[in-house]
Design a protein around this motif. Structure first.
Motif, short mmCIF file in Angstrom:
data_model
loop_
_atom_site.label_atom_id
_atom_site.label_comp_id
_atom_site.label_asym_id
_atom_site.label_seq_id
_atom_site.Cartn_x
_atom_site.Cartn_y
_atom_site.Cartn_z
N PHE A 11 0.89 -1.16 0.00
CA PHE A 11 0.00 0.00 0.00
C PHE A 11 0.93 1.21 0.00
O PHE A 11 1.50 1.55 1.04
CB PHE A 11 -0.90 0.03 1.23
N LEU A 14 4.15 0.98 2.02
CA LEU A 14 3.96 -0.01 3.08
C LEU A 14 3.92 -1.42 2.47
O LEU A 14 3.04 -1.74 1.68
CB LEU A 14 2.66 0.30 3.83
N SER A 36 -2.60 -8.86 15.13
CA SER A 36 -3.22 -7.77 14.40
C SER A 36 -2.17 -7.05 13.55
O SER A 36 -1.05 -6.84 14.00
CB SER A 36 -3.84 -6.82 15.42
N SER A 38 -0.82 -8.24 10.81
CA SER A 38 0.14 -9.13 10.14
C SER A 38 -0.18 -9.34 8.66
O SER A 38 0.61 -9.91 7.93
CB SER A 38 0.20 -10.48 10.88
N GLY A 39 -1.38 -8.90 8.22
CA GLY A 39 -1.71 -9.01 6.79
C GLY A 39 -2.77 -10.04 6.47
O GLY A 39 -3.01 -10.34 5.30
N SER A 41 -6.16 -9.97 6.77
CA SER A 41 -7.29 -9.43 5.99
C SER A 41 -6.85 -9.09 4.57
O SER A 41 -7.57 -9.37 3.61
CB SER A 41 -7.86 -8.18 6.65
N THR A 42 -5.68 -8.52 4.45
CA THR A 42 -5.18 -8.17 3.12
C THR A 42 -5.06 -9.42 2.25
O THR A 42 -5.47 -9.41 1.08
CB THR A 42 -3.81 -7.46 3.24
N GLU A 51 -8.58 -6.53 -3.38
CA GLU A 51 -7.30 -5.83 -3.54
C GLU A 51 -6.54 -6.53 -4.66
O GLU A 51 -6.68 -7.74 -4.83
CB GLU A 51 -6.45 -5.92 -2.26
P1 ADP Z 1 -4.66 -8.07 9.90
O1 ADP Z 1 -5.94 -8.43 9.21
O2 ADP Z 1 -3.74 -9.24 10.08
O3 ADP Z 1 -4.88 -7.35 11.19
P2 ADP Z 1 -4.37 -6.20 7.73
O4 ADP Z 1 -4.25 -7.02 6.50
O5 ADP Z 1 -5.68 -5.58 8.01
O6 ADP Z 1 -3.87 -7.06 8.96
O7 ADP Z 1 -3.32 -5.02 7.70
C1 ADP Z 1 -1.94 -5.24 7.44
C2 ADP Z 1 -1.27 -3.88 7.32
O8 ADP Z 1 -1.72 -3.25 6.12
C3 ADP Z 1 -1.57 -2.93 8.46
O9 ADP Z 1 -0.39 -2.19 8.72
C4 ADP Z 1 -2.63 -2.04 7.87
O10 ADP Z 1 -2.62 -0.78 8.47
C5 ADP Z 1 -2.24 -1.96 6.41
N1 ADP Z 1 -3.38 -1.75 5.50
C6 ADP Z 1 -4.44 -2.57 5.33
N2 ADP Z 1 -5.28 -2.10 4.39
C7 ADP Z 1 -4.74 -0.94 3.95
C8 ADP Z 1 -5.12 0.05 2.98
N3 ADP Z 1 -6.24 -0.09 2.25
N4 ADP Z 1 -4.31 1.11 2.80
C9 ADP Z 1 -3.17 1.25 3.51
N5 ADP Z 1 -2.75 0.36 4.43
C10 ADP Z 1 -3.52 -0.71 4.66
#
Ligand code: ADP
Ligand code: MG
Length: 250
Positions: A11, A14, A36, A38-39, A41-42, A51
């Motif tokens: 992102f 990042l 939390s 760790s990626g 959801s992504t 995404e």
């Molecule tokens: P988890 O589900 O394991 O808690 P996430 O996948 O939600 O982790 O997030 C992983 C990282 O990606 C975090 O640092 C989060 O802030 C960042 N992140 C997630 N979605 C976005 C986005 N749309 N834009 C920028 N950063 C994002």
């Protein structure tokens, strides 16, 4: 069913997924655990193409997601191709996002009517079947505000199932629920797993992982550190980060 190979996701600057490899076979239940941020959801959003991956390969049911090469040029798939692929994938989120102005039945009928183009009577028949599957036949005419959080989440599961998915993705489906309502949602998911559905589940419910998962995957800082049978990853983790995580949650 799902093949993830060397997948990276950025992102901006990042770096969120740092080379993820994951294989989930048809009919398998994969539980994704990790701290939390760790990626997790992504990763599942990439599997549903909510995404776009930045690098690597990701396929669902043999269909390559994301950028693909044609005549030596990388291009994004058309929205139609993405929609077609996504129709095979059901997703359930932490927040149920039901339409407040529709009954449980109306919520489950909506996508079969609008997306699959079923007649009202066919969509209603299908929706009633799916509500029965999640144990809510007697709540068909209730509005979301008249249902408990656990019942709303079961409606959300029925709504996803009404599209006839081959893969179900769950992102912390019980995290927003009061503790006494978690069990009824996990029970529905257990039944679904027993019916042979391929599932990827992000959850902190270690008991569910132990009981239902074919594969437990531990993610930390954009990488899969360990994957294996529940007895291996949960009960005998090899990596210090995994040991530390389960030391805290168990
Ligand atoms: P988890 O589900 O394991 O808690 P996430 O996948 O939600 O982790 O997030 C992983 C990282 O990606 C975090 O640092 C989060 O802030 C960042 N992140 C997630 N979605 C976005 C986005 N749309 N834009 C920028 N950063 C994002
Ligand atoms: Mg998350």
């Amino acid at each position: 069913m799902v093949e993830v190979s060397g997948v990276h996701k950025f992102f901006g600057d990042l770096h969120v997924l740092k080379g993820v490899d994951l294989t989930v076979g048809r009919g398998e239940v994969c539980v994704l655990l990790g701290p939390s941020g760790s990626g997790k959801s992504t990763l599942i959003r990439c599997i549903n193409e909510l995404e776009q991956i930045s690098a690597g390969r990701l396929s669902v049911d043999g269909e390559l997601m994301g950028l693909r090469e044609k005549d030596g040029v990388l291009h994004r798939r058309s929205d139609k191709e993405i929609a077609q692929q996504r129709s095979k994938i059901g997703m359930v989120f932490q927040r149920f996002n039901l339409f407040p102005h529709l009954t449980a039945l109306g919520n489950v009928m909506e996508a079969p009517r609008q997306v699959r183009g079923l007649s009202r009577s066919a969509a209603e028949r299908l929706a009633r079947e799916q509500l029965e599957r999640v144990g809510l036949s007697d709540r068909a005419d209730h509005y979301p505000a008249q249902l408990s959080g656990g019942q709303q989440q079961r409606v959300a599961i029925a709504r996803a199932l009404a599209m006839g998915p081959e893969l179900m993705l769950f992102d912390e489906p019980t995290s927003a629920l009061d503790p006494e309502l978690v069990g009824e949602v996990l029970a529905v998911m257990k039944e679904l797993a027993a019916s042979g559905m391929t599932m990827i589940v992000v959850t902190h419910e270690v008991g569910f992982a132990r009981e239902v998962a074919d594969q437990v995957v531990f993610m930390d800082d954009g990488l899969i550190l360990e994957a294996g049978r529940p007895g291996e990853v949960i009960d005998a983790p090899q990596h210090p980060r995994t040991q530390d995580f389960f030391g805290k949650v168990l």
